[in-house]
Design an enzyme around this catalytic site. Structure first.
Site, PDB file in Angstrom:
ATOM      1  N   LYS A 156       0.855  -1.286   0.137  1.00 40.22           N
ATOM      2  CA  LYS A 156       0.151  -0.035   0.018  1.00 40.22           C
ATOM      3  C   LYS A 156       0.995   1.273   0.064  1.00 40.22           C
ATOM      4  O   LYS A 156       1.159   1.835   1.091  1.00 40.22           O
ATOM      5  CB  LYS A 156      -0.729  -0.149   1.174  1.00 40.22           C
ATOM      6  CG  LYS A 156      -2.278   0.685   1.024  1.00 40.22           C
ATOM      7  CD  LYS A 156      -3.064   0.209   2.101  1.00 40.22           C
ATOM      8  CE  LYS A 156      -4.238   1.301   2.217  1.00 40.22           C
ATOM      9  NZ  LYS A 156      -5.144   1.643   1.143  1.00 40.22           N
TER      10      LYS A 156
HETATM   11  N1  PMP Z   1      -7.643  -1.782  -3.408  1.00 44.60           N
HETATM   12  C1  PMP Z   1      -7.054  -0.669  -3.183  1.00 44.60           C
HETATM   13  C2  PMP Z   1      -6.204   0.106  -4.310  1.00 44.60           C
HETATM   14  C3  PMP Z   1      -7.247   0.054  -1.997  1.00 44.60           C
HETATM   15  O1  PMP Z   1      -6.813   1.175  -1.792  1.00 44.60           O
HETATM   16  C4  PMP Z   1      -8.205  -0.534  -0.991  1.00 44.60           C
HETATM   17  C5  PMP Z   1      -8.471   0.201   0.412  1.00 44.60           C
HETATM   18  N2  PMP Z   1      -7.476  -0.047   1.251  1.00 44.60           N
HETATM   19  C6  PMP Z   1      -8.487  -1.642  -1.334  1.00 44.60           C
HETATM   20  C7  PMP Z   1      -8.091  -2.468  -2.430  1.00 44.60           C
HETATM   21  C8  PMP Z   1      -9.385  -2.379  -0.313  1.00 44.60           C
HETATM   22  O2  PMP Z   1      -8.486  -3.115   0.784  1.00 44.60           O
HETATM   23  P1  PMP Z   1      -9.048  -2.965   2.371  1.00 44.60           P
HETATM   24  O3  PMP Z   1     -10.093  -4.170   2.399  1.00 44.60           O
HETATM   25  O4  PMP Z   1      -7.842  -3.825   3.073  1.00 44.60           O
HETATM   26  O5  PMP Z   1      -9.322  -1.512   3.007  1.00 44.60           O
END
Ligand code: PMP
Length: 312
Positions: A156
């Site tokens: 991330k």
């Molecule tokens: N894809 C992207 C590109 C994101 O930024 C997010 C948000 N964090 C998600 C998927 C979903 O991830 P999560 O369920 O861990 O929040």
């Protein structure tokens, strides 16, 4: 009003003291990684429940590893300091917690080695990021997802969110709520900040981890709820663009988006243009679980307050 504190340079400080210089490497080159974690306010219990705290920090540490950021904190310490910060802030409403690990050296040259890293954590109040009831209208973006060999999407990484920003703004400026992004080779990847699920012939389908998606914490949660509560095993496989047009149901999921039904793709209605039955069932289960209403899933929640949080 709740106080506003951040974790910054090893301690909890008032938010206006949490500032970095303009020469900070992460600001110049996007060399940072972050998490987005939700806290759900339970009114009856006067408790703030943090959802999947450990799972988020496990991913955070994986992102740090990719970026060669060596934080002097263990998984347990990261969780502990986050609960301390949330307790100090004293929110009595839904909250969003943003940990950030960043290259803090004030130096020029894009690289990952020989740089200091540091940790910051802050919180904001946050209700629905997307309207989860009526469903979202989407378009397939003309922007492709960053490939693992360019900027790894499984980390991330702040800099890679330029890619999400291009897609989101293109969709918004064309009158849509959200974008669906394809991989470099043209398969369905995810939304700008959400993972995506399809329902076809009673089966739940989502792109696999090798499709340049973020390894979503909510994605894992949905796969588990679908299996254990509805008895449907999710199929992880490549998805073609036009499968989006003929799917019976589609939905996004994510910490921010929660469970958001998709009712339109490229000006074609999904199913009959309303949130479908499997999506609605998953959504109901999800919201009950995150608010602490299902004892079986309390293990996913970390309570912030040691006793009922009485308003002062
Ligand atoms: N894809 C992207 C590109 C994101 O930024 C997010 C948000 N964090 C998600 C998927 C979903 O991830 P999560 O369920 O861990 O929040």
């Amino acid at each position: 009003m709740a106080a506003d504190y951040a974790f910054f340079k090893g301690g909890i400080v008032p938010i206006d003291k949490a500032k970095v210089g303009i020469r900070t490497h992460a600001l110049q080159y996007g060399t940072a990684c972050f998490e987005g974690i939700r806290g759900y306010w339970n009114k009856e219990e006067e408790q703030l429940y943090i959802l999947h705290l450990e799972a988020h920090y496990r991913r955070f540490l994986r992102s740090c590893k990719i970026l060669k950021i060596d934080l002097p904190y263990s998984l347990e310490e990261l969780c502990k300091v986050t609960v301390e910060l949330a307790d100090r802030n004293g929110y009595r409403e839904d909250a969003y917690i943003r940990p950030l690990a960043y290259k803090s050296s004030e130096t020029i040259s894009p690289r990952l080695h020989n740089l200091e890293g540091d940790l910051a954590i802050y919180m904001i109040p946050l209700g629905d990021y997307i309207d989860t009831s009526k469903g979202v209208r989407t378009m397939v973006s003309s922007w492709r997802r960053v490939a693992d060999n360019a900027i790894p999407a499984r980390g991330k990484i702040t800099g890679s969110y330029i890619n999400s920003a291009f897609a989101k703004t293109e969709a918004a400026e064309n009158g849509f709520d959200e974008a669906i992004v394809l991989t470099e080779d043209g398969h369905v990847c995810e939304g700008s900040a959400e993972n995506i699920f399809l329902v076809r012939y009673g089966k739940i389908i989502t792109p696999p981890l090798s499709e340049d998606i973020l390894e979503g914490v909510t994605r894992d949660t949905i796969i588990q709820i679908a299996k254990d509560e509805i008895g449907i095993e999710t199929v992880e496989r490549k998805v073609d663009r036009t499968e989006l047009y003929v799917a019976d149901e589609l939905f996004f999921c994510g910490t921010g988006a929660q469970v958001s039904p998709i009712i339109e793709v490229d000006r074609r209605a999904v199913g009959d243009g309303k949130p479908g039955p499997i999506t609605s069932k998953i959504s109901r289960l999800y919201f009950d679980i995150v608010r602490g209403k299902v004892p079986k899933y309390h293990k996913w929640l970390t309570p912030v307050y040691s006793e009922k949080h009485v308003k002062v």
